[in-house]
Write a protein that holds these residues in place. Structure first.
Motif, PDB file in Angstrom:
ATOM      1  N   GLU A   1      14.625   5.033  -5.486  1.00  0.00           N
ATOM      2  CA  GLU A   1      13.823   6.070  -4.826  1.00  0.00           C
ATOM      3  C   GLU A   1      12.761   5.443  -3.937  1.00  0.00           C
ATOM      4  O   GLU A   1      12.514   5.909  -2.809  1.00  0.00           O
ATOM      5  N   LEU A   2      12.130   4.407  -4.429  1.00  0.00           N
ATOM      6  CA  LEU A   2      11.112   3.725  -3.625  1.00  0.00           C
ATOM      7  C   LEU A   2      11.734   3.103  -2.377  1.00  0.00           C
ATOM      8  O   LEU A   2      11.191   3.221  -1.270  1.00  0.00           O
ATOM      9  N   ALA A   3      12.878   2.448  -2.557  1.00  0.00           N
ATOM     10  CA  ALA A   3      13.540   1.806  -1.427  1.00  0.00           C
ATOM     11  C   ALA A   3      13.968   2.832  -0.383  1.00  0.00           C
ATOM     12  O   ALA A   3      13.808   2.612   0.831  1.00  0.00           O
ATOM     13  N   ALA A   4      14.480   3.979  -0.836  1.00  0.00           N
ATOM     14  CA  ALA A   4      14.919   5.013   0.101  1.00  0.00           C
ATOM     15  C   ALA A   4      13.729   5.612   0.841  1.00  0.00           C
ATOM     16  O   ALA A   4      13.790   5.856   2.055  1.00  0.00           O
ATOM     17  N   ALA A   5      12.639   5.850   0.125  1.00  0.00           N
ATOM     18  CA  ALA A   5      11.465   6.454   0.756  1.00  0.00           C
ATOM     19  C   ALA A   5      10.846   5.539   1.796  1.00  0.00           C
ATOM     20  O   ALA A   5      10.318   5.998   2.811  1.00  0.00           O
ATOM     21  N   LEU A   6      10.930   4.222   1.556  1.00  0.00           N
ATOM     22  CA  LEU A   6      10.341   3.250   2.483  1.00  0.00           C
ATOM     23  C   LEU A   6      11.338   2.742   3.512  1.00  0.00           C
ATOM     24  O   LEU A   6      10.957   2.008   4.429  1.00  0.00           O
ATOM     25  N   ASP A   7      12.621   3.104   3.327  1.00  0.00           N
ATOM     26  CA  ASP A   7      13.691   2.628   4.208  1.00  0.00           C
ATOM     27  C   ASP A   7      13.715   1.098   4.237  1.00  0.00           C
ATOM     28  O   ASP A   7      13.781   0.475   5.282  1.00  0.00           O
ATOM     29  N   LEU A   8      13.674   0.527   3.032  1.00  0.00           N
ATOM     30  CA  LEU A   8      13.691  -0.929   2.887  1.00  0.00           C
ATOM     31  C   LEU A   8      14.793  -1.327   1.910  1.00  0.00           C
ATOM     32  O   LEU A   8      15.182  -0.551   1.038  1.00  0.00           O
ATOM     33  N   PRO A   9      15.305  -2.549   2.017  1.00  0.00           N
ATOM     34  CA  PRO A   9      16.307  -3.026   1.054  1.00  0.00           C
ATOM     35  C   PRO A   9      15.713  -3.077  -0.353  1.00  0.00           C
ATOM     36  O   PRO A   9      14.524  -3.358  -0.533  1.00  0.00           O
ATOM     37  N   ARG A  10      16.566  -2.842  -1.339  1.00  0.00           N
ATOM     38  CA  ARG A  10      16.079  -2.868  -2.723  1.00  0.00           C
ATOM     39  C   ARG A  10      15.454  -4.216  -3.111  1.00  0.00           C
ATOM     40  O   ARG A  10      14.423  -4.243  -3.788  1.00  0.00           O
TER      41      ARG A  10
ATOM     42  N   ALA B   1       0.829  -1.202   0.000  1.00  0.00           N
ATOM     43  CA  ALA B   1       0.000   0.000   0.000  1.00  0.00           C
ATOM     44  C   ALA B   1       0.866   1.255   0.000  1.00  0.00           C
ATOM     45  O   ALA B   1       0.551   2.251  -0.668  1.00  0.00           O
ATOM     46  N   ALA B   2       1.987   1.218   0.739  1.00  0.00           N
ATOM     47  CA  ALA B   2       2.887   2.366   0.777  1.00  0.00           C
ATOM     48  C   ALA B   2       3.507   2.627  -0.596  1.00  0.00           C
ATOM     49  O   ALA B   2       3.657   3.779  -1.024  1.00  0.00           O
ATOM     50  N   VAL B   3       3.871   1.560  -1.304  1.00  0.00           N
ATOM     51  CA  VAL B   3       4.411   1.717  -2.657  1.00  0.00           C
ATOM     52  C   VAL B   3       3.392   2.375  -3.562  1.00  0.00           C
ATOM     53  O   VAL B   3       3.705   3.302  -4.321  1.00  0.00           O
TER      54      VAL B   3
END
Length: 253
Positions: free
Chosen positions: A29-38, A12-14
């Motif tokens: 950019e998505l990984a950085a915004a969510l603070d998750l591994p690529r 949902a966040a994506v």
């Protein structure tokens, strides 16, 4: 109460990020915004792409909202559904010797989007683009049993009697639908047209969502045995065709 499911929260966040960015986004950019591994984010967007909720530009590899988001509140386009199912429907009519129907929810009715005649050469009337009652047809009861969100509540149906075998009480209809869910196949034994019976299975798209009903129809004595159950050979053919169409719909979605 159990907590939220993390994978759904992340998906949902994506979608929120892609929908609010105003431009396509890169995986980084998505990984950085969510603070998750690529790799984690890549797995999420890959699944969302399969479901049509995210699309990726082949030249830039950037992600943006997919066409599936715009059609979440809509069912399958009836013409698209017909075109994707008709080859199997035609083959099913030939192997079973029965008429074949493809039906979709239409308010308090089932709308027939495809009809294949019985191959016996008997006089028949084309039923494509007509509507039939949900409670008195196998394809209608299939939708009531397996697509309850897309069909009215049973108490809101007008349970008209069409033949002496038509189910006209909510309690009796609930019992029939429970049986349909148990066996995976809904039936009618001459409940809409005297002497003509039917059996139907759900067609499912990605995630198992039932979107239509595939049914066969013919004389009651040919479709059903002495105990009132559909003949196993016909159920096997119907179920196999439904499974093939569902796999194709899921892949297309």
């Amino acid at each position: 109460m159990p907590g939220a499911i993390q994978s759904i929260e992340r998906a949902a966040a994506v979608l929120r990020l892609l929908g609010g960015a105003g431009r396509p986004l890169a995986l980084a950019e998505l990984a950085a915004a969510l603070d998750l591994p690529r790799p984690t984010v890549h797995g999420i967007v890959r699944t969302l792409r399969v479901e049509g909720l995210v699309e990726q530009d082949s030249s830039t590899s950037l992600y943006s909202p997919g066409p599936g988001l715009r059609s979440l509140a809509e069912g399958w386009d009836r013409h698209d559904l017909r075109s994707r199912a008709m080859n199997w429907a035609d083959a099913l009519a030939g192997s079973s010797g029965c008429a074949v129907y493809l039906g979709v929810p239409a308010g308090r009715a089932v709308s027939l989007v495809h009809h294949v005649f019985r191959p016996d050469g008997s006089p028949q009337r084309l039923r494509t683009n007509t509507e039939q009652p949900l409670h008195a047809t196998a394809w209608g009861k299939c939708l009531l049993a397996f697509a309850p969100v897309a069909t009215p509540a049973l108490r809101d149906l007008e349970l008209h009697r069409y033949t002496r075998r038509t189910t006209t009480t909510v309690t009796a209809l609930e019992t029939q639908l429970a049986g349909a869910r148990r066996r995976g196949c809904a039936t009618d034994v001459g409940e809409f047209e005297a002497g003509i019976g039917g059996a139907a299975v759900p067609l499912r798209t990605g995630g198992g969502l039932a979107v239509a009903a595939l049914g066969i129809a013919g004389p009651v004595e040919e479709l059903f045995g002495a105990g009132g159950e559909p003949r196993p050979r016909l159920v096997e053919q119907l179920t196999a065709a439904g499974r093939e169409i569902s796999a194709f719909l899921g892949a297309a979605r």
